[in-house]
Enzyme design. Structure first.
Site, PDB file in Angstrom:
ATOM      1  N   LYS A  94       0.854  -1.196   0.000  1.00 45.60           N
ATOM      2  CA  LYS A  94       0.000   0.000   0.000  1.00 45.60           C
ATOM      3  C   LYS A  94       0.891   1.248   0.000  1.00 45.60           C
ATOM      4  O   LYS A  94       2.031   1.204   0.483  1.00 45.60           O
ATOM      5  CB  LYS A  94      -0.895   0.009   1.244  1.00 45.60           C
ATOM      6  CG  LYS A  94      -0.128  -0.098   2.556  1.00 45.60           C
ATOM      7  CD  LYS A  94      -1.025  -0.454   3.719  1.00 45.60           C
ATOM      8  CE  LYS A  94      -0.203  -0.724   4.973  1.00 45.60           C
ATOM      9  NZ  LYS A  94      -1.024  -1.144   6.110  1.00 45.60           N
TER      10      LYS A  94
ATOM     11  N   ASP B 192      14.591  27.749  10.147  1.00 42.93           N
ATOM     12  CA  ASP B 192      13.613  27.976  11.210  1.00 42.93           C
ATOM     13  C   ASP B 192      14.032  27.253  12.485  1.00 42.93           C
ATOM     14  O   ASP B 192      13.954  27.807  13.587  1.00 42.93           O
ATOM     15  CB  ASP B 192      12.240  27.496  10.741  1.00 42.93           C
ATOM     16  CG  ASP B 192      11.159  27.698  11.792  1.00 42.93           C
ATOM     17  OD1 ASP B 192      10.931  28.847  12.193  1.00 42.93           O
ATOM     18  OD2 ASP B 192      10.552  26.702  12.228  1.00 42.93           O
TER      19      ASP B 192
ATOM     20  N   VAL C 267      -2.112 -10.862   6.903  1.00 48.48           N
ATOM     21  CA  VAL C 267      -2.635 -11.522   8.100  1.00 48.48           C
ATOM     22  C   VAL C 267      -4.033 -12.069   7.787  1.00 48.48           C
ATOM     23  O   VAL C 267      -5.002 -11.297   7.685  1.00 48.48           O
ATOM     24  CB  VAL C 267      -2.712 -10.542   9.298  1.00 48.48           C
ATOM     25  CG1 VAL C 267      -3.256 -11.254  10.532  1.00 48.48           C
ATOM     26  CG2 VAL C 267      -1.356  -9.918   9.575  1.00 48.48           C
TER      27      VAL C 267
ATOM     28  N   HIS D  27       0.257  29.621  12.437  1.00 46.38           N
ATOM     29  CA  HIS D  27      -0.067  29.283  13.822  1.00 46.38           C
ATOM     30  C   HIS D  27      -0.276  27.783  13.973  1.00 46.38           C
ATOM     31  O   HIS D  27      -0.833  27.131  13.082  1.00 46.38           O
ATOM     32  CB  HIS D  27      -1.333  30.016  14.276  1.00 46.38           C
ATOM     33  CG  HIS D  27      -1.143  31.495  14.391  1.00 46.38           C
ATOM     34  ND1 HIS D  27      -2.193  32.390  14.347  1.00 46.38           N
ATOM     35  CD2 HIS D  27      -0.026  32.252  14.538  1.00 46.38           C
ATOM     36  CE1 HIS D  27      -1.727  33.617  14.474  1.00 46.38           C
ATOM     37  NE2 HIS D  27      -0.414  33.555  14.584  1.00 46.38           N
TER      38      HIS D  27
ATOM     39  N   SER E  48     -15.164  39.963   3.562  1.00 49.16           N
ATOM     40  CA  SER E  48     -13.739  39.618   3.546  1.00 49.16           C
ATOM     41  C   SER E  48     -13.023  40.501   4.556  1.00 49.16           C
ATOM     42  O   SER E  48     -13.598  41.468   5.070  1.00 49.16           O
ATOM     43  CB  SER E  48     -13.136  39.836   2.155  1.00 49.16           C
ATOM     44  OG  SER E  48     -13.111  41.216   1.848  1.00 49.16           O
TER      45      SER E  48
ATOM     46  N   GLU F 133     -11.715  -7.957  13.423  1.00 47.01           N
ATOM     47  CA  GLU F 133     -11.291  -6.584  13.120  1.00 47.01           C
ATOM     48  C   GLU F 133     -11.935  -5.596  14.091  1.00 47.01           C
ATOM     49  O   GLU F 133     -13.142  -5.637  14.315  1.00 47.01           O
ATOM     50  CB  GLU F 133     -11.673  -6.201  11.687  1.00 47.01           C
ATOM     51  CG  GLU F 133     -10.862  -6.903  10.613  1.00 47.01           C
ATOM     52  CD  GLU F 133     -11.139  -6.337   9.229  1.00 47.01           C
ATOM     53  OE1 GLU F 133     -12.106  -5.566   9.085  1.00 47.01           O
ATOM     54  OE2 GLU F 133     -10.383  -6.657   8.286  1.00 47.01           O
TER      55      GLU F 133
ATOM     56  N   PRO G  67       3.569  -8.314   5.990  1.00 46.51           N
ATOM     57  CA  PRO G  67       2.989  -9.666   5.884  1.00 46.51           C
ATOM     58  C   PRO G  67       1.459  -9.594   5.855  1.00 46.51           C
ATOM     59  O   PRO G  67       0.853  -8.775   6.557  1.00 46.51           O
ATOM     60  CB  PRO G  67       3.483 -10.370   7.149  1.00 46.51           C
ATOM     61  CG  PRO G  67       4.658  -9.577   7.609  1.00 46.51           C
ATOM     62  CD  PRO G  67       4.387  -8.161   7.203  1.00 46.51           C
TER      63      PRO G  67
ATOM     64  N   PRO H 264     -18.111  40.643   7.944  1.00 45.20           N
ATOM     65  CA  PRO H 264     -17.881  41.231   6.613  1.00 45.20           C
ATOM     66  C   PRO H 264     -17.755  40.135   5.552  1.00 45.20           C
ATOM     67  O   PRO H 264     -17.666  38.954   5.872  1.00 45.20           O
ATOM     68  CB  PRO H 264     -16.563  41.994   6.791  1.00 45.20           C
ATOM     69  CG  PRO H 264     -15.866  41.282   7.901  1.00 45.20           C
ATOM     70  CD  PRO H 264     -16.935  40.765   8.825  1.00 45.20           C
TER      71      PRO H 264
END
Length: 1101
Positions: free
Chosen positions: A58, A257, A111, A760, A789, A118, A109, A787
């Site tokens: 996967k 940074d 299973v 943030h 915008s 499950e 592997p 508003p």
């Protein structure tokens, strides 16, 4: 940011290494990673089980619902896996709106199991604690687990037991699996806490008779906890969201940074786009991206990024050149635009950061013109006028169109200009210069009378007031904070509030005191400072014109005991020490409010702080904040910027509008907007950009609701979290009755194809309800003023304010001029308002910039050019880059003069001093003080004597005869041990080098002719090493091509040559000192038999 997604392989590696459970966890470390570069033979050697077992394959690229998308190959052998990968590896795929390349796969592997085996388990963090979700039916078809799963919330600092799990989560699980699952889930939860996960999902979790199998896993960890978990995490690689490539430039900025106290972020969205941004501030960067998308620029937006936290000139240069390099790689038919924007800075020197950007623009001026780049600049804050002037000048000198605007222009107006939606003003109006605000025109140093301290609306009698709609029953005014056990105060700051500052932040403290002074406070708001790294002492500050001393304490306990009036703590502690210092502060009942400035505190620690604060009734502002301000009363640290902005935004007296924001930079922008559209700010708080701020929007809005002087409220929210919905509830239930103007930034996020983490830590939507668009609509539906915008925010605030004025709720009061505060000398000099003669002048070295400079050459260039010690000496002594042979000659001189045994006077003195127990510096100085004409100091004298004789045309024999007649020794001639028959090999080595490399040796040849004459009289009257270096150095200075004759003679005259001997012999003296210490030699006493006692006869009798 804090919560970052990790690959499935990394998550499983953590689980297999560190999970502690009695449940048998199978297939530990049995996974193999595959990319296009994978060597399959080597892979099977490292993982032999690939050849013998059935397999699952996967993609491991943060893709959700891989099973439903057909991206999981099940029950294959190795050849089947390779065939399956042929149609998928390095192929394009579409997942939702994101398009990307499948390039990283995981093989595990297979299973075999049944559906009944499950299960689904998930743990995720919220403000109150950690939630464990469990469902007895896992797998691809699990569906809406939020609706179906059993849930258990473990409060902050609580533990999870197997009994809790069994009773509350495993009610539908077969009895034979309960014990194994309970043990595994408890172990998983402990792992989640210990390794600072913020999200951990396993689906399906398979439980068979053999044990537990972790099939699919998704996880996020708190990246800010790296300093705590480094030993266990190792070097974690955080993959980008699917659909967005990981660019080396992003990694470069991330590395900058990580090494900086500032914040530097870069995400590439569309490298071929024509709209590029370079924005200062985490909140402002989101607002600019929103505005670009609102105006139709989403498909052309090339990047998201921000720089903040006062980066240095070099850091800003590195950031800017990275963006300019990226945007000048491909041409765009319409040309390109660069938006250099930002809100009004609180403490960043705008001119200093712009210097770095200007350097980058100059370096890239050719490509920028070739790619037809137009630059739009808008900025405010300390020294912004100078920054804008420099930016405008570089546009004129380079020919690049650069349009420059300051605080007089709405923050996002330049976006409309850049995208052609609004005209570009020819001559934008400029605000007054910083100096106009601060210089005292009256020449009076007396503190003026108190200015207006009440809100405009509080100056009237109660008969004039239109009463606000009475709020319905809810939280009492005194308990304005929701969900806390301890009562929190409605009023955090008053005119007489006293604070304590943790950390040696002298600039912030002086800013607070200047604010206090301009607000006409009777006393400074800062009572003391706490700094654990020094002893108790006093720190000097200014109160207006007067100097005052502020106590600094090593221990918080001492500070609290001596200052019982303090009820606010402002913590500038680092992210590593902020938690401990905050917890300590909360042990003192006198503390009611704590502001935590640090960014990057792990979320788990923040949640513990919040819980403790709620229990003790303490209001926390932050973390990751600039603080808050109450005009006329109190300001936290650097909030509101420097005095020019405080005065321009009228923050020295209260208005009628209160605001709450996440962003510190945007809070200053709100100060500006509110001051231009209303009577000003009554109080403003920036709660901080972290996912779990110490206090919430609702906490402060309820305080504002219960404060009579506040007539309207402004809230600037953002994408991520659901706190804004509590405001909707408060409005609809009638708890909030004052007009509330709201806008949530981050509306652009829904337009991006892949997830973008904004500046943030909390600015990330985990579900549809957390998007800015959804929250803005909910606030609008609840009755808040929202508003269309951010561009229109100021207009809406003005409309609401004008309505309150027209109905009599607010009656504007007469403006009173504020007192003036003297400008600091350093800042006046920065602004170019004053000049003063320097006490010192230097022309050889400059350490002020990002990089040390020797005589104009950066230190990195010195090493890059491999200049060596001789080259450095040439730069620092002679301000020249000397030829390679000259550098080698200098180094040879240092080597041959390094030492000449312990018997010479300098070494003898050093040894005696060392044996007397003196330190290295004293012993070295003792030896150096013996250097003079008789020992070692003959270089200068020899150079001068031989030069004068040669330049005057004197023959060698004439020179020798004259010196004999004058009764003077010839300096540089003679040796106590060496002679013409026993030559000094040091001189011979130097002579061979000089004859081979120097272009001319006239003075040396003259000295050798003198030697022939002197040695014919006595064999030890040779040209010694001092004399040789002296005359050879004159030849070097005169003939190497770097000096005029006058310059060469000046260096001889001022004693430069003796420096060679001093520098060289210092190495030997230090060697003798270390040798005596290593040999542990005792105090030296000279033996009597080596002293001739010659006393006067009458004394000896």
């Amino acid at each position: 940011m804090s919560a970052k997604a990790i690959s499935e392989q990394t998550g499983k590696e953590f689980l297999y290494k560190y999970v502690c459970t009695s449940a048998p966890v199978q297939n530990r470390f049995r996974y193999a990673s595959v990319t296009a570069e994978t060597d399959w033979d080597r892979l099977t050697q490292e993982h032999p089980w690939l050849l013998t077992e059935r397999l699952v394959v996967k993609p491991d690229q943060l893709i959700k619902r891989r099973g439903k998308l057909g991206l999981v190959g099940i029950d294959l052998d190795l050849q089947g896996v390779r065939e399956w990968l042929k149609t998928r590896l390095m192929r394009d795929a579409t997942v939702g709106k994101a398009k990307g390349v499948l390039k990283n796969f995981l093989i595990e592997p297979f299973v075999p199991h049944t559906q009944e085996e499950e299960f689904y388990v998930c743990i995720y963090a919220t403000r109150e604690g950690d939630h464990v979700l469990f469902h007895h039916e896992g797998g691809v078809e699990v569906g809406d687990v939020d609706a179906k799963a059993q849930k258990l919330m473990i409060a902050v600092d609580d533990t999870l037991s197997e009994d809790q799990v069994t009773e509350q989560l495993l009610t539908h699980v077969p009895d034979d699996k309960k014990e194994v699952l309970a043990s595994f889930i408890v172990g998983l939860f402990n792992l989640y806490e210990d390794l600072y996960f913020t999200y951990l999902e396993i689906n399906p979790l398979v439980v068979t008779q053999d044990g537990v199998y972790v099939l699919d896993m998704a996880a996020k960890i708190d990246a800010t906890a790296d300093y705590i978990c480094k030993a266990k995490w190792g070097d974690v690689e955080f993959p980008p969201p699917f659909g967005r490539e990981a660019y080396p430039e992003e990694a470069y900025i991330a590395d900058l940074d990580a090494k900086s106290g500032a914040s530097l972020k870069l995400t590439l969205l569309n490298p071929r786009g024509r709209i590029w941004t370079m924005v200062a501030g985490g909140g402002a960067s989101v607002v600019y991206s929103d505005t670009i998308c609102d105006l139709g620029g989403v498909d052309e937006l090339a990047n998201y990024g921000e720089y903040s936290g006062a980066p240095s000139e070099q850091q800003t240069y590195d950031y800017a050149k990275t963006i300019l390099s990226l945007m000048t790689r491909e041409k765009h038919p319409q040309g390109k635009v660069l938006i250099i924007g930002g809100s009004i800075a609180n403490f960043t020197n705008v001119a200093a950061t712009f210097k770095g950007i200007v350097r980058a623009i100059k370096d890239f001026q050719g490509p920028l013109k070739e790619h037809e780049v137009t630059i739009f600049v808008r900025r405010g804050g300390p020294n912004y006028q100078e920054g804008l002037r420099v930016m405008g000048e570089v546009g004129k000198t380079t020919g690049i169109p650069i349009h420059v605007f300051g605080t007089e222009t709405h923050m996002t107006a330049i976006v409309g200009m850049a995208l052609g939606h609004r005209p570009i003003p020819n001559q934008p109006p400029m605000d007054a210069h910083t100096a106009n605000f601060l210089l005292n025109a009256s020449n009076s140093a007396v503190t003026p009378a108190t200015t207006r301290t009440a809100s405009f609306s509080e100056t009237r009698t109660s008969n004039d007031v239109t009463p606000a709609k009475k709020s319905k029953a809810g939280l009492p005014a005194a308990h304005a904070s929701s969900g806390c056990n301890g009562a929190k105060a409605t009023t955090l700051f008053r005119k007489h509030t006293k604070a304590m500052v943790w950390g040696m932040q002298t600039r912030a403290v002086q800013g607070m005191m200047d604010f206090d002074y301009v607000c006409s406070r009777e006393e400074p708001s800062v009572a003391a400072m706490v700094y654990p790294f020094t002893g108790d002492h006093k720190q000097k500050f200014y109160w207006g014109h007067k100097e005052i001393l502020l106590p600094v304490y090593k221990n918080m306990a001492d500070a609290m005991k001596k200052h019982p009036e303090v009820d606010v703590l402002i913590s500038f502690a680092s992210l590593r020490s902020a938690f401990d210092s905050t917890v300590e502060a909360m042990q003192y009942p006198q503390i009611h409010t704590i502001a935590i400035i640090a960014e990057g505190i792990p979320e788990a620690q923040t949640r513990k702080i919040i819980k403790m604060a709620d229990e003790k009734g303490v209001t926390i502002i932050g973390p990751a904040t600039v603080g808050g301000i109450k005009p006329g009363c109190f300001k936290i640290g650097n909030t509101g910027g420097m005095l020019d902005n405080i005065l321009a935004s009228k923050l020295y007296r209260p208005g009628s509008v209160a605001y709450v924001s996440r962003s510190g930079g945007m809070s200053n922008e709100l100060n500006n907007i509110i001051s231009r559209t209303t009577d000003g700010v009554y109080e403003g708080v920036a709660i901080g950009g972290d996912r779990y701020p110490g206090s919430t929007f609702m906490d402060h809005i309820l305080r504002y609701q219960d404060t009579p002087g506040i007539k309207m409220i402004v809230m600037l929210g953002e994408i991520g979290g659901t706190e804004e919905y509590k405001i909707c509830q408060g409005i609809t239930e009638g708890r909030i009755t004052k007009p509330v103007v709201c806008w949530c930034i981050g509306t652009c996020a829904t337009m991006f194809a892949s997830e973008v983490q904004f500046g943030h830590a909390g600015a990330c939507a985990n579900q549809a309800s957390e998007t800015a668009v959804a929250k803005n609509q909910a606030l609008r539906d609840a009755g808040a003023y929202v508003p269309k915008s951010f561009d229109e925010l100021g207009n809406v605030i003005k409309t609401v304010y004008d309505e309150l004025v027209s109905n009599g709720t607010i009656v504007p009061a007469q403006e009173v001029p504020p007192p003036t505060v003297p400008m600091d000398y350093s800042w006046a000099r920065e602004l170019g308002l004053i000049r003063k003669p320097a006490s010192f002048m230097t022309s050889i070295c400059d350490e002020r910039g990002q990089e040390l400079i020797y005589a104009g050459m950066p230190i990195t260039e010195v090493f890059k050019e491999e200049m060596g010690l001789g080259g450095v000496l040439g730069l620092l002594w002679f301000q020249r880059r000397l030829p390679r042979y000259a550098c080698q000659f200098i180094e040879m001189c240092l080597m041959v003069t390094a030492d000449h045994g312990p018997a010479v006077s300098g070494a003898h003195n050093t040894i005696v001093c060392a044996r007397a127990g003196k330190d290295l510096i004293s012993s070295l100085t003792s030896g150096l003080l013996t250097i003079g004409d008789r020992f070692g100091g003959a270089l200068d004298a020899a150079a001068k004597q031989f030069s004068k004789a040669f330049d005057s045309g004197m023959l060698p024999m004439e020179f020798v005869n004259k010196m004999k007649k004058d009764g003077k020794l010839i300096m540089g001639i003679g040796h106590r041990v060496k002679s013409i028959n026993n030559p000094d090999m040091r001189v011979q080595i130097l002579k061979d080098f000089v004859k081979q490399h120097f272009t001319s040796t006239q003075l040396l040849d003259y000295a050798l002719d003198v030697e022939k004459i002197t040695t014919s009289k006595k064999p030890n009257l040779i040209l010694n090493v001092d004399g040789f270096i002296g005359v050879a150095f004159v030849d070097l200075l005169r003939t190497c091509g770097g000096f005029t004759r006058d310059e060469a003679d000046e260096f001889v005259e001022i004693g430069a040559l003796n420096g060679i001997f001093v520098l060289g012999r210092s190495m030997g003296f230090i060697g003798h000192y270390l040798d005596q210490k290593r040999l542990k030699q005792g105090l030296y006493r000279h033996p009597w038999d080596d002293i001739s006692y010659v006393l006067p006869e009458h004394m000896s009798m």
